[in-house]
Design an enzyme around this catalytic site. Structure first.
Site, PDB file in Angstrom:
ATOM      1  N   GLY A 113       0.795  -1.221   0.000  1.00  0.00           N
ATOM      2  CA  GLY A 113       0.000   0.000   0.000  1.00  0.00           C
ATOM      3  C   GLY A 113       0.825   1.268   0.000  1.00  0.00           C
ATOM      4  CD  GLU A 114       6.063   3.033   2.724  1.00  0.00           C
ATOM      5  OE1 GLU A 114       7.076   3.749   2.689  1.00  0.00           O
ATOM      6  OE2 GLU A 114       5.935   2.049   3.488  1.00  0.00           O
ATOM      7  CB  ALA A 115       3.362   6.081  -2.610  1.00  0.00           C
ATOM      8  CB  ILE A 118       3.867   1.232  -5.465  1.00  0.00           C
ATOM      9  CG1 ILE A 118       2.883   0.524  -4.528  1.00  0.00           C
ATOM     10  CG2 ILE A 118       3.390   1.130  -6.908  1.00  0.00           C
ATOM     11  CD1 ILE A 118       1.496   1.131  -4.527  1.00  0.00           C
TER      12      ILE A 118
END
Length: 983
Positions: A113-115, A118
């Site tokens: 979920g962490e940008a 990603i």
């Protein structure tokens, strides 16, 4: 024996059971604490610590939690990144479109979920995809498009998104991502259709890997089933009670209806904003009651928040602009600050801190207020310069506009009084507006940066001679704060910041320009600490302001500072530089053409250090090494061509040779390593048999390797300075003599046509009006001598070029410069002395044709040529031309005579006949001219003395031709006699 076997079997079963139990415990631990789970897996021997082993486990392991995999590989630790890289590198995307490759990539795990996690995954994916497919010009395009596809997938398949992205919106979002150009519309349309039709799925899981995490463990579902049931029952009861209460309330008559959707409020907000604004504005303008002012400001802040949340941008901007006006910081006329103005400042700062993500265009007036607030605070602290770099007088006014005379003095007194009143505004609150910029959303930070740069420009333009730099300092600060953002967002931010740095670097104020460039140095040192994956260009884009300032600044001091800053950046971060080498060499290339000695010396010192300390690492980069190699050679060529600094030019030529040696040494080492590692001998086949040397062919990689060096030395070989072009010629032929044995005939053909033959263009394309050049007078002889030596040494590979070599030598003989003619004849003799025995009949034929052609070109001038074509030149020039042609004919006669004397055994019957006929024709021409012009007819243009000289030359030619003819026939006769005797 049977009992022992039974015990062994029982032991094996127990051991396998224990291992399975341990494995299940490790997998369960991995699902909640991935790092601890990996440690346990290593301790039980299921995997080892290497990234490759862990990556293989992720690809093949059964029961591995897919979410934990994503979280583990997304961590910033070097080991976790190594696992991610190994995981991606073990995949192949060859033949896949980018959405199919992304589908394959995301089938193995859940995106975290962490940008930032990603971002790391998308970077590596884009690098691998470009390496496997070459679908895009660089990995940046694949990176941005992959991000866009993930957002499209989430948009299309998330039930929480009500308004879906259209195909046109998807295409619009991806404009200009391919190095500034658009991708083909059909490509984007195909991606859109496929993603909308079928979203991404994790293997063995029907859920979307880009969706938000939810509990997927069977044990967790089982444990929470009863809790879910109770929650649903409670929700039903609450809903029923609410319906009953509402029904009872409605029985008493019509009342207010509660809005169930946000859209229901929009008409009311659109209608009510103007009366609200008018009410707040009038009260704030007219009232001095602190309670009433506080309530109005509270209402203003609430209205701004409400309109920002509902996306009513024009209303939001109007409220913010009005609030900013009440701060008394925007007024063009200087007015005394009141307490309600101070409260308005507090309200403005509160808006900036609380709803920064929703301010959009309203960041402009907010940041302008902060800028002017800082100016007043500096005045209050005794800084009369108001924040200017020069420390001089900073005049009053909203943006530093000057006043004069009595009004100016009054205004300054009011400004000083105002500065005392704003002391209650905490500067820490202002600082938090900027330090909190790292928490702004991706869209908000772009708006924030855009308006901060605009305010910085206003500060500079208000007083160019002594500009304020508050906003410029904040630009530098927020660049630091936001440098860790994901690359796709950072690229958007830097496109704005970089342009601002470029413009400030060229301002007329030298101190401000230096401040901008030095700030760039500090930022670059931090930015280049981060690794850059293959095929990306983030470094190149970040360093562009250096190149812009170097190429466009008219100040030598600024250009010198650019070189000093770049030197520190390169020497400190060379190990991490990849695409940044492109800009570094562009800057140095520009410096190499400079006329300031300090700039050229500093830049060349950096190039020298790069060659000796970093060149080997530079050229080994698989993505940027080839381009950096070419850029480095071109840069050295530029330094060598700078005619202001001869010592640097000489060393630059030597450094080109050094680069060649380092490159070839590296290639030899890699080839040897491959040969050792390749047990099947495939790598050894790429090594030249015998000496173990690398065979260079006309393939594109080998041409890219050699041509920058050879063409660079070729360009320096025509330098106007004799010592430099001599040095370049020596280096050029030294390189070819040293490594020529590794060249294939095809590569030699390219070298001769692209590098060596063009050296003699002044001879090949002679311009009668231009006459001989400095290069012909001083360098043609040494160059032709070296070329002949080279040709003789590598004759086996160069024999196919012999006819062209003979034609070049023939053009030398026919040249109007007599020294060049001697060079041509001497080179033919030298070449034949070494290789006559191996010449074929076709080669001898080509030599005979060249000799015949030169005889035709140098034949005696006709009457018309003497009287008409040379009418525009003086008598001395006519005599010189006629004399030169005579001496060329004599050289040719001597050459033919030497051919029959020294090489009669090598000449075939056909060549002997051609040469004999040539001598006969020369004798008849000379005899005819001597008889025809013995009366002086046609020689009037040469004068009496010239005519006599001309006739003596003709008689000498006739005699020489006759003697050569007789000598030739005598050698033919002796050769025939010897053949008869042997027969």
């Amino acid at each position: 024996g049977g009992e022992g076997d039974e015990k062994d079997f029982e032991y094996d079963v127990l051991r396998q059971k224990e291992f399975k139990t341990q494995l299940q415990s490790a997998l369960k631990l991995f699902a909640t604490k991935p790092k601890k789970g990996i440690e346990l897996l290593v301790s039980i021997g299921h995997i080892d610590k290497s990234p490759e082993s862990i990556a293989k486990f992720f690809h093949e392991g059964q029961g591995v939690d897919k979410r934990a995999m994503g979280d583990y590989m997304g961590e910033p630790d070097e080991h976790n990144k190594a696992v991610l890289y190994a995981y991606v590198d073990s995949m192949s995307f060859a033949g896949c479109s980018i959405d199919d490759a992304l589908r394959l990539f995301l089938a193995g795990f859940w995106l975290p979920g962490e940008a930032q996690k990603i971002d790391r995954m998308m970077e590596k994916f884009a690098e691998r995809f470009c390496k496997d497919t070459n679908a895009f010009s660089n990995a940046d395009t694949a990176y941005v498009l992959a991000y866009s596809i993930i957002m499209l997938n989430t948009d299309a398949h998330s039930p929480k998104v009500m308004k879906k992205m259209t195909k046109d919106e998807f295409k619009r979002n991806n404009r200009g991502i391919n190095d500034g150009t658009d991708l083909p519309p059909e490509l984007l349309e195909g991606i859109y259709d496929r993603i909308v039709a079928c979203g991404f799925k994790v293997k063995d899981d029907d859920e979307d890997p880009t969706a938000s995490p939810s509990a997927s463990s069977g044990e967790l579902d089982k444990a929470s089933s009863q809790a879910k049931y109770r929650a649903e029952a409670q929700a039903l009861m609450t809903t029923a009670q609410g319906l009953l209460k509402r029904a009872a309330a409605n029985k008493g008559g019509a009342g207010f209806l509660q809005a169930s959707k946000a859209d229901h409020l929009l008409p009311m907000l659109e209608i009510g904003w103007a009366p609200l604004l008018a009410a707040f504005s009038v009260l704030l303008e007219e009232s001095h009651d602190s309670h009433l002012v506080a309530q109005c400001l509270k209402g203003m802040v609430g209205a701004i928040t409400l309109y920002a949340v509902f996306g009513l941008t024009s209303q939001r901007d109007t409220f913010v602009a009005t609030l900013a006006q009440f701060t008394n910081l925007h007024c063009h006329a200087v007015r005394e600050m009141k307490q309600k103005n101070i409260e308005s400042i507090h309200a403005t700062l509160a808006v900036a801190r609380t709803i920064g993500n929703l301010l959009g265009e309203s960041w402009g007036p907010v940041l302008r207020c902060i800028s002017q607030l800082d100016r007043l605070q500096l005045i209050g602290s005794g800084a009369k310069g108001g924040g200017g770099l020069g420390g001089g007088k900073q005049d009053g006014g909203a943006l530093g506009k000057s006043d004069s005379g009595h009004d100016g003095t009054a205004h300054m007194l009011i400004e000083e009084a105002n500065s005392l009143k704003i002391e209650e505004v905490d500067t820490a609150v202002i600082d938090r507006v900027f330090s909190s910029s790292a928490k702004l959303s991706d869209e908000a930070i772009v708006d924030f940066v855009t308006h901060l740069c605009a305010i910085s420009r206003e500060e500079i333009q208000a007083n160019p001679s002594n500009p304020r730099v508050f906003s410029m300092q904040k630009v530098v600060e927020i660049t630091y704060f936001n440098m860790s953002r994901i690359r796709i967002v950072w690229s958007r931010i830097w496109s704005i910041l970089g342009e601002h740095f470029q413009s400030v670097a060229l301002v007329s104020n030298i101190e401000l320009s230096m401040y901008a460039i030095d700030s760039m140095r500090q930022l670059a040192l931090k930015f280049l600490e981060k690794d850059e994956l293959t095929s990306f260009h983030f470094q190149r884009d970040f360093l562009k302001p250096f190149d812009f300032a170097m190429g466009n600044s008219k100040s030598a001091d600024i250009r010198e500072l650019v070189i000093r800053c770049l030197t520190q950046v390169v020497l400190s971060t060379a190990r991490n530089i990849k695409s940044g080498w492109k800009v570094a060499f562009q800057v140095l290339n520009t410096a190499g053409r400079d006329t300031a000695e300090t700039i050229v010396t500093l830049a060349f010192d950096l190039v020298r250090k790069v060659v000796y300390e970093s060149f080997e690492q530079l050229i080994e980069d698989p993505a940027h090494g080839s381009a950096a190699y070419v850029d480095c050679i071109n840069c050295l060529t530029t330094f060598a061509s700078n005619d202001k600094f001869t010592a640097i030019s000489v060393e630059a030529v030597d450094l080109i040779n050094t680069c060649t040696r380092i490159t070839i040494k590296g290639l030899a080492r890699h080839a040897a390593e491959e040969a050792v590692a390749d047990l099947n001998g495939a790598a050894e086949a790429r090594l030249q048999s015998g000496g173990g040397q690398y065979q260079f062919t006309e393939s594109e990689p080998h041409v890219r390797l050699w041509f920058p060096v050879l063409t660079g030395l070729n360009r320096i070989s025509v330098d106007p300075r004799l010592d430099i072009r001599s040095r370049a010629l020596d280096s050029l032929f030294e390189v070819l003599q040293t490594y020529g044995e590794m060249f294939s005939p095809g590569l030699w053909d390219l070298v001769f046509h692209g590098v060596l033959f063009p050296l003699f263009d002044d001879i090949r394309h002679v311009d009668e009006e231009q006459g001989e050049t400095e290069w012909i007078r001083t360098s043609c002889g040494p160059a032709m001598h070296k070329l002949s030596e080279l040709f003789a040494r590598f004759f086996a590979s160069l024999s196919g070029l012999l006819p062209e070599m003979f034609r070049l030598l023939g053009q030398c003989i026919a040249h109007q410069n007599e020294a060049v003619a001697h060079i041509g004849v001497g080179s033919i003799k030298a070449l034949l002395a070494e290789k006559a025995a191996v010449l074929t009949d076709a080669m001898w034929d080509s030599l005979c044709e060249v000799v015949s052609s030169v005889f035709e070109q140098a034949s005696p001038l006709s009457d018309s040529a003497l009287s008409e074509e040379m009418a525009h030149v003086g008598m001395d020039d006519r005599l010189r031309v006629v004399g030169t042609r005579h001496r060329v004919r004599m050289l040719l006669l001597k050459l033919v005579q030497d051919l029959c004397t020294d090489h009669s055994k090598s000449l075939g019957q056909g060549q002997m006949t051609k040469l004999l006929n040539l001598l006969g024709k020369a004798h008849n021409n000379a005899l005819g001219c001597s008889l025809e012009r013995s009366t002086g007819r046609g020689l009037e243009g040469l004068g009496q003395v010239g005519a006599g000289q001309y006739l003596q030359w003709i008689y000498a030619e006739s005699a020489e031709a006759s003697r050569s003819e007789l000598t030739f026939m005598l050698h033919v006769f002796h050769r025939e006699q010897e053949a008869l005797l042997k027969g």
